[in-house]
Design a protein around this motif. Structure first.
Motif, PDB file in Angstrom:
ATOM      1  N   ASP A  67     -50.887 -49.599  54.788  1.00  0.00           N
ATOM      2  CA  ASP A  67     -51.668 -48.369  54.659  1.00  0.00           C
ATOM      3  C   ASP A  67     -50.805 -47.124  54.846  1.00  0.00           C
ATOM      4  O   ASP A  67     -51.172 -46.048  54.398  1.00  0.00           O
ATOM      5  CB  ASP A  67     -52.798 -48.373  55.691  1.00  0.00           C
ATOM      6  CG  ASP A  67     -53.847 -49.423  55.378  1.00  0.00           C
ATOM      7  OD1 ASP A  67     -54.558 -49.818  56.318  1.00  0.00           O
ATOM      8  OD2 ASP A  67     -53.938 -49.856  54.224  1.00  0.00           O
ATOM      9  N   LYS A  68     -49.662 -47.274  55.500  1.00  0.00           N
ATOM     10  CA  LYS A  68     -48.805 -46.127  55.782  1.00  0.00           C
ATOM     11  C   LYS A  68     -47.851 -45.814  54.642  1.00  0.00           C
ATOM     12  O   LYS A  68     -47.222 -44.767  54.643  1.00  0.00           O
ATOM     13  CB  LYS A  68     -47.988 -46.397  57.053  1.00  0.00           C
ATOM     14  CG  LYS A  68     -48.810 -46.624  58.307  1.00  0.00           C
ATOM     15  CD  LYS A  68     -47.885 -46.920  59.482  1.00  0.00           C
ATOM     16  CE  LYS A  68     -48.657 -47.210  60.760  1.00  0.00           C
ATOM     17  NZ  LYS A  68     -47.763 -47.530  61.886  1.00  0.00           N
ATOM     18  N   THR A  69     -47.724 -46.729  53.706  1.00  0.00           N
ATOM     19  CA  THR A  69     -46.688 -46.566  52.690  1.00  0.00           C
ATOM     20  C   THR A  69     -47.137 -45.748  51.486  1.00  0.00           C
ATOM     21  O   THR A  69     -46.324 -45.441  50.623  1.00  0.00           O
ATOM     22  CB  THR A  69     -46.210 -47.948  52.195  1.00  0.00           C
ATOM     23  OG1 THR A  69     -47.298 -48.613  51.542  1.00  0.00           O
ATOM     24  CG2 THR A  69     -45.706 -48.789  53.354  1.00  0.00           C
ATOM     25  N   GLY A  70     -48.430 -45.393  51.420  1.00  0.00           N
ATOM     26  CA  GLY A  70     -48.960 -44.718  50.243  1.00  0.00           C
ATOM     27  C   GLY A  70     -48.250 -43.429  49.897  1.00  0.00           C
ATOM     28  O   GLY A  70     -47.866 -43.210  48.745  1.00  0.00           O
ATOM     29  N   LYS A  71     -48.035 -42.563  50.880  1.00  0.00           N
ATOM     30  CA  LYS A  71     -47.399 -41.278  50.618  1.00  0.00           C
ATOM     31  C   LYS A  71     -45.945 -41.454  50.195  1.00  0.00           C
ATOM     32  O   LYS A  71     -45.439 -40.711  49.346  1.00  0.00           O
ATOM     33  CB  LYS A  71     -47.497 -40.384  51.859  1.00  0.00           C
ATOM     34  CG  LYS A  71     -48.894 -39.868  52.141  1.00  0.00           C
ATOM     35  CD  LYS A  71     -48.903 -38.893  53.303  1.00  0.00           C
ATOM     36  CE  LYS A  71     -50.310 -38.339  53.537  1.00  0.00           C
ATOM     37  NZ  LYS A  71     -50.341 -37.385  54.677  1.00  0.00           N
ATOM     38  N   THR A  72     -45.275 -42.431  50.799  1.00  0.00           N
ATOM     39  CA  THR A  72     -43.889 -42.686  50.423  1.00  0.00           C
ATOM     40  C   THR A  72     -43.816 -43.206  48.997  1.00  0.00           C
ATOM     41  O   THR A  72     -42.947 -42.813  48.224  1.00  0.00           O
ATOM     42  CB  THR A  72     -43.239 -43.689  51.391  1.00  0.00           C
ATOM     43  OG1 THR A  72     -43.402 -43.225  52.726  1.00  0.00           O
ATOM     44  CG2 THR A  72     -41.756 -43.839  51.099  1.00  0.00           C
ATOM     45  N   ARG A  73     -44.740 -44.085  48.631  1.00  0.00           N
ATOM     46  CA  ARG A  73     -44.780 -44.597  47.260  1.00  0.00           C
ATOM     47  C   ARG A  73     -45.074 -43.477  46.280  1.00  0.00           C
ATOM     48  O   ARG A  73     -44.483 -43.423  45.183  1.00  0.00           O
ATOM     49  CB  ARG A  73     -45.836 -45.701  47.148  1.00  0.00           C
ATOM     50  CG  ARG A  73     -46.025 -46.261  45.748  1.00  0.00           C
ATOM     51  CD  ARG A  73     -44.779 -46.945  45.212  1.00  0.00           C
ATOM     52  NE  ARG A  73     -44.472 -48.165  45.927  1.00  0.00           N
ATOM     53  CZ  ARG A  73     -43.395 -48.923  45.674  1.00  0.00           C
ATOM     54  NH1 ARG A  73     -42.546 -48.558  44.722  1.00  0.00           N
ATOM     55  NH2 ARG A  73     -43.166 -50.021  46.377  1.00  0.00           N
ATOM     56  N   GLU A  74     -45.963 -42.553  46.646  1.00  0.00           N
ATOM     57  CA  GLU A  74     -46.253 -41.401  45.795  1.00  0.00           C
ATOM     58  C   GLU A  74     -44.996 -40.563  45.568  1.00  0.00           C
ATOM     59  O   GLU A  74     -44.752 -40.065  44.469  1.00  0.00           O
ATOM     60  CB  GLU A  74     -47.346 -40.541  46.424  1.00  0.00           C
ATOM     61  CG  GLU A  74     -48.748 -41.147  46.345  1.00  0.00           C
ATOM     62  CD  GLU A  74     -49.785 -40.270  47.023  1.00  0.00           C
ATOM     63  OE1 GLU A  74     -49.414 -39.139  47.417  1.00  0.00           O
ATOM     64  OE2 GLU A  74     -50.938 -40.698  47.152  1.00  0.00           O
ATOM     65  N   MET A  75     -44.190 -40.410  46.628  1.00  0.00           N
ATOM     66  CA  MET A  75     -42.962 -39.633  46.519  1.00  0.00           C
ATOM     67  C   MET A  75     -41.968 -40.318  45.582  1.00  0.00           C
ATOM     68  O   MET A  75     -41.323 -39.673  44.748  1.00  0.00           O
ATOM     69  CB  MET A  75     -42.341 -39.450  47.910  1.00  0.00           C
ATOM     70  CG  MET A  75     -41.226 -38.423  47.964  1.00  0.00           C
ATOM     71  SD  MET A  75     -40.490 -38.329  49.613  1.00  0.00           S
ATOM     72  CE  MET A  75     -41.940 -37.976  50.615  1.00  0.00           C
ATOM     73  N   VAL A  76     -41.860 -41.636  45.710  1.00  0.00           N
ATOM     74  CA  VAL A  76     -40.976 -42.392  44.823  1.00  0.00           C
ATOM     75  C   VAL A  76     -41.444 -42.265  43.379  1.00  0.00           C
ATOM     76  O   VAL A  76     -40.641 -42.026  42.462  1.00  0.00           O
ATOM     77  CB  VAL A  76     -40.926 -43.879  45.244  1.00  0.00           C
ATOM     78  CG1 VAL A  76     -40.201 -44.719  44.189  1.00  0.00           C
ATOM     79  CG2 VAL A  76     -40.234 -44.027  46.596  1.00  0.00           C
ATOM     80  N   ASN A  77     -42.747 -42.401  43.154  1.00  0.00           N
ATOM     81  CA  ASN A  77     -43.287 -42.275  41.798  1.00  0.00           C
ATOM     82  C   ASN A  77     -43.023 -40.886  41.224  1.00  0.00           C
ATOM     83  O   ASN A  77     -42.773 -40.739  40.017  1.00  0.00           O
ATOM     84  CB  ASN A  77     -44.786 -42.571  41.796  1.00  0.00           C
ATOM     85  CG  ASN A  77     -45.098 -44.036  42.050  1.00  0.00           C
ATOM     86  OD1 ASN A  77     -44.229 -44.895  41.900  1.00  0.00           O
ATOM     87  ND2 ASN A  77     -46.328 -44.327  42.448  1.00  0.00           N
ATOM     88  N   LYS A  78     -43.080 -39.870  42.083  1.00  0.00           N
ATOM     89  CA  LYS A  78     -42.801 -38.501  41.629  1.00  0.00           C
ATOM     90  C   LYS A  78     -41.347 -38.363  41.196  1.00  0.00           C
ATOM     91  O   LYS A  78     -41.049 -37.754  40.166  1.00  0.00           O
ATOM     92  CB  LYS A  78     -43.124 -37.509  42.749  1.00  0.00           C
ATOM     93  CG  LYS A  78     -42.958 -36.049  42.356  1.00  0.00           C
ATOM     94  CD  LYS A  78     -43.368 -35.129  43.504  1.00  0.00           C
ATOM     95  CE  LYS A  78     -43.190 -33.657  43.128  1.00  0.00           C
ATOM     96  NZ  LYS A  78     -43.578 -32.758  44.240  1.00  0.00           N
ATOM     97  N   ILE A  79     -40.452 -38.945  41.989  1.00  0.00           N
ATOM     98  CA  ILE A  79     -39.031 -38.887  41.654  1.00  0.00           C
ATOM     99  C   ILE A  79     -38.756 -39.601  40.333  1.00  0.00           C
ATOM    100  O   ILE A  79     -37.901 -39.191  39.551  1.00  0.00           O
ATOM    101  CB  ILE A  79     -38.197 -39.509  42.800  1.00  0.00           C
ATOM    102  CG1 ILE A  79     -38.261 -38.611  44.039  1.00  0.00           C
ATOM    103  CG2 ILE A  79     -36.733 -39.707  42.376  1.00  0.00           C
ATOM    104  CD1 ILE A  79     -37.666 -39.235  45.286  1.00  0.00           C
ATOM    105  N   LEU A  80     -39.514 -40.673  40.070  1.00  0.00           N
ATOM    106  CA  LEU A  80     -39.329 -41.453  38.853  1.00  0.00           C
ATOM    107  C   LEU A  80     -40.075 -40.887  37.652  1.00  0.00           C
ATOM    108  O   LEU A  80     -39.830 -41.307  36.518  1.00  0.00           O
ATOM    109  CB  LEU A  80     -39.802 -42.892  39.088  1.00  0.00           C
ATOM    110  CG  LEU A  80     -39.028 -43.708  40.119  1.00  0.00           C
ATOM    111  CD1 LEU A  80     -39.714 -45.042  40.351  1.00  0.00           C
ATOM    112  CD2 LEU A  80     -37.593 -43.914  39.701  1.00  0.00           C
TER     113      LEU A  80
END
Length: 219
Positions: free
Chosen positions: A8-21
Motif C-alpha cells: 500500500d505504501k508503494t503507490g506514490k513511488t510507482r506513480e513517480m517511476v511511471n512519470k519518469i517513464l
C-alpha cells in the motif's frame, strides 16, 4: 539487501517511476538506457523489472540492482525522508538511471557484481557517470566546459568509490583507491549506449535524440 513488503505504501513511488517513464516527462538518461536494453535483447517491463519495496532500515541505500532476478529495486521507504517532491523526482530519476546502467552492463557483458571487484568498480564508474547524478545544470555556457569536465570526473570518482565500498566493506580505503585508479579511465571513457559522456542534462537529451535517430539515414 532484505526487503519488507509494503504494497500500500508503494503507490506514490510507482506513480513517480511511471512519470519518469512517460512520454511527457521521460528522462533522457532513463530513455536511452531502456531503448538500448531492448535493442540488446533485455527489454524492460517496468512492472516486472522495476521493483518497489520497503528496504531494511539498517541499510543506508536508496536502491540496487539484483542481477540474480534481473530487477532494479527501489526503496520507497527511503524516499519518505526526502521532503520536497521535486527533490524526490530528481533523486528517483538519478537512482533509476544509475541502476539501469548496472542492468545494461549485466545484459551486454554478464557483469559479475558479487565476486569480481573489478567488474563492480567499472560498472559503478559508468553508473555514476551516465546516470545524471554528477551533471551540472544544462544552462552552462561553453566556456565553462573544462570546469564541468573536471567536476564531473571528481564527482564520478567519489560516487563510484562510495558505492563500491558499500558492497565490499572488507576492502581497505587504499585497496579501493588503487582499483579505482586502475580501471577509471577505461571505464569512464566507455559511455555506451550514449554517444557522449552526458555532462549536462541538455547533452543527455541530445544523446537520447541521437540514439532514437541512429538508423534514420541507413538504407
Amino acid at each position: 539487501m532484505r526487503h519488507e513488503n509494503g504494497k500500500d505504501k508503494t503507490g506514490k513511488t510507482r506513480e513517480m517511476v511511471n512519470k519518469i517513464l512517460s512520454l511527457k516527462h521521460k528522462s533522457p538518461f532513463v530513455g536511452t538506457l531502456i531503448e538500448a536494453m531492448s535493442d540488446a535483447g533485455c527489454k524492460v517491463n517496468p512492472y516486472k523489472h522495476i521493483c518497489i519495496e520497503d528496504c531494511h532500515s539498517n541499510f543506508n541505500i536508496f536502491g540496487g540492482f539484483d542481477s540474480e532476478n534481473n530487477q532494479v529495486v527501489l526503496c520507497q521507504n527511503k524516499f519518505d525522508d526526502v521532503y520536497l517532491d521535486f527533490d524526490k523526482f530528481a533523486q528517483m530519476e538519478s537512482l533509476l538511471s544509475h541502476e539501469l546502467v548496472h542492468a545494461f552492463d549485466h545484459c551486454r557483458a554478464n557483469v559479475d557484481f558479487y565476486t569480481n571487484p573489478k567488474h563492480l568498480m567499472c560498472s559503478e564508474i559508468r553508473a555514476a557517470s551516465l546516470s545524471g547524478q554528477c551533471t551540472y545544470g544544462s544552462n552552462l555556457i561553453e566556456s565553462t566546459l573544462n570546469a564541468v569536465q573536471s567536476y564531473h570526473k571528481t564527482c564520478v570518482r567519489k560516487a563510484a568509490l562510495r558505492s563500491f565500498r558499500a558492497l565490499f566493506p572488507a576492502w581497505s580505503l587504499d585497496q579501493s583507491y588503487n582499483l579505482l585508479n586502475e580501471v577509471f579511465y577505461s571505464c569512464y571513457n566507455d559511455f555506451s549506449p550514449f554517444d557522449r559522456i552526458p555532462l549536462t542534462k541538455k547533452q543527455a537529451e541530445l544523446s537520447y535524440k541521437a540514439y532514437l535517430n541512429r538508423h534514420r539515414y541507413k538504407v
